[in-house]
Design a protein around this motif. Sequence first.
Motif, mmCIF file in Angstrom:
data_model
loop_
_atom_site.group_PDB
_atom_site.id
_atom_site.type_symbol
_atom_site.label_atom_id
_atom_site.label_comp_id
_atom_site.label_asym_id
_atom_site.label_seq_id
_atom_site.Cartn_x
_atom_site.Cartn_y
_atom_site.Cartn_z
ATOM 1 N N LYS A 149 -15.717 0.870 64.251
ATOM 2 C CA LYS A 149 -16.103 2.166 64.812
ATOM 3 C C LYS A 149 -17.500 2.568 64.350
ATOM 4 C CE LYS A 149 -11.445 3.994 65.206
ATOM 5 N NZ LYS A 149 -10.501 5.033 64.749
ATOM 6 N N LEU A 150 -17.799 2.297 63.097
ATOM 7 C CA LEU A 150 -19.127 2.615 62.571
ATOM 8 C C LEU A 150 -20.195 1.766 63.254
ATOM 9 C CD1 LEU A 150 -18.120 2.881 58.834
ATOM 10 C CD2 LEU A 150 -18.958 4.764 60.249
ATOM 11 N N ALA A 151 -19.906 0.499 63.452
ATOM 12 C CA ALA A 151 -20.869 -0.390 64.101
ATOM 13 C C ALA A 151 -21.113 0.025 65.550
ATOM 14 C CB ALA A 151 -20.370 -1.838 64.043
ATOM 15 N N ARG A 152 -20.089 0.588 66.185
ATOM 16 C CA ARG A 152 -20.250 1.086 67.554
ATOM 17 C C ARG A 152 -20.972 2.429 67.583
ATOM 18 N NH1 ARG A 152 -14.803 1.660 69.506
ATOM 19 N NH2 ARG A 152 -13.912 0.212 68.053
ATOM 20 N N GLY A 153 -21.088 3.053 66.406
ATOM 21 C CA GLY A 153 -21.788 4.334 66.327
ATOM 22 C C GLY A 153 -20.947 5.519 66.749
ATOM 23 N N GLU A 154 -19.632 5.401 66.622
ATOM 24 C CA GLU A 154 -18.766 6.509 67.006
ATOM 25 C C GLU A 154 -19.036 7.704 66.090
ATOM 26 O OE1 GLU A 154 -14.631 5.590 67.419
ATOM 27 O OE2 GLU A 154 -15.055 3.767 68.584
ATOM 28 N N PRO A 155 -19.425 8.835 66.676
ATOM 29 C CA PRO A 155 -19.810 9.998 65.865
ATOM 30 C C PRO A 155 -18.747 10.469 64.887
ATOM 31 C CG PRO A 155 -20.404 10.346 68.158
ATOM 32 C CD PRO A 155 -19.585 9.091 68.105
ATOM 33 N N THR A 156 -17.475 10.447 65.279
ATOM 34 C CA THR A 156 -16.443 10.927 64.365
ATOM 35 C C THR A 156 -16.349 10.048 63.124
ATOM 36 O OG1 THR A 156 -14.766 9.716 65.633
ATOM 37 C CG2 THR A 156 -15.031 12.051 66.133
ATOM 38 N N ALA A 157 -16.520 8.751 63.290
ATOM 39 C CA ALA A 157 -16.474 7.839 62.147
ATOM 40 C C ALA A 157 -17.707 7.989 61.266
ATOM 41 C CB ALA A 157 -16.334 6.395 62.621
ATOM 42 N N SER B 52 -22.839 -9.060 63.311
ATOM 43 C CA SER B 52 -23.676 -8.916 62.115
ATOM 44 C C SER B 52 -23.722 -7.470 61.655
ATOM 45 C CB SER B 52 -25.098 -9.398 62.395
ATOM 46 O OG SER B 52 -25.105 -10.761 62.677
ATOM 47 N N CYS B 53 -23.810 -6.569 62.598
ATOM 48 C CA CYS B 53 -23.823 -5.141 62.283
ATOM 49 C C CYS B 53 -22.495 -4.744 61.623
ATOM 50 C CB CYS B 53 -24.050 -4.347 63.567
ATOM 51 S SG CYS B 53 -24.247 -2.589 63.340
ATOM 52 N N LYS B 54 -21.402 -5.209 62.195
ATOM 53 C CA LYS B 54 -20.080 -4.919 61.642
ATOM 54 C C LYS B 54 -19.936 -5.502 60.237
ATOM 55 C CE LYS B 54 -15.207 -5.696 62.514
ATOM 56 N NZ LYS B 54 -14.254 -6.510 63.229
ATOM 57 N N HIS B 55 -20.440 -6.714 60.048
ATOM 58 C CA HIS B 55 -20.400 -7.343 58.727
ATOM 59 C C HIS B 55 -21.136 -6.488 57.691
ATOM 60 C CE1 HIS B 55 -20.801 -10.283 55.512
ATOM 61 N NE2 HIS B 55 -22.096 -10.027 55.530
ATOM 62 N N ASN B 56 -22.296 -5.954 58.065
ATOM 63 C CA ASN B 56 -23.053 -5.110 57.153
ATOM 64 C C ASN B 56 -22.246 -3.877 56.763
ATOM 65 O OD1 ASN B 56 -25.219 -6.840 57.098
ATOM 66 N ND2 ASN B 56 -26.550 -5.562 58.340
ATOM 67 N N TYR B 57 -21.579 -3.277 57.731
ATOM 68 C CA TYR B 57 -20.735 -2.124 57.416
ATOM 69 C C TYR B 57 -19.577 -2.521 56.514
ATOM 70 C CZ TYR B 57 -22.934 1.508 60.130
ATOM 71 O OH TYR B 57 -23.811 2.448 60.583
ATOM 72 N N GLU B 58 -18.975 -3.659 56.768
ATOM 73 C CA GLU B 58 -17.859 -4.103 55.927
ATOM 74 C C GLU B 58 -18.303 -4.280 54.477
ATOM 75 O OE1 GLU B 58 -16.522 -7.523 58.093
ATOM 76 O OE2 GLU B 58 -15.228 -6.323 59.390
ATOM 77 N N ARG B 59 -19.478 -4.851 54.273
ATOM 78 C CA ARG B 59 -20.005 -5.031 52.903
ATOM 79 C C ARG B 59 -20.248 -3.678 52.230
ATOM 80 N NH1 ARG B 59 -19.557 -9.308 50.071
ATOM 81 N NH2 ARG B 59 -21.397 -8.680 48.938
ATOM 82 N N SER B 60 -20.805 -2.742 52.967
ATOM 83 C CA SER B 60 -21.083 -1.424 52.411
ATOM 84 C C SER B 60 -19.796 -0.664 52.110
ATOM 85 C CB SER B 60 -21.938 -0.608 53.377
ATOM 86 O OG SER B 60 -23.178 -1.228 53.550
#
Length: 87
Positions: free
Chosen positions: A59-67, A31-39
Amino acid sequence: MSRERPTLAAAGALEGRPITGLEARPRSFASCKHNYERSLLALRLRPNMPLDHLYSAEKLARGEPTAVLGLLAHMRRAYGPSLARKA
């Protein structure tokens, strides 16, 4: 999963409209990844938005700082001129 909120809120605010199809309280990684994909889909429509992080939903959903930091820097660069004109 609340780490996603600032980035998603920024994307909607920069576009001047809410991003539809987001799950308000994502309870799973999917669900978190889906939200990022929509954004990210909304951000891809911006002509001067670099593509480097616009396909990094996982990567964003995992919270990777570089992303996360890279995307925020690109958003600032792409939207900065339009925000300065509004002020």
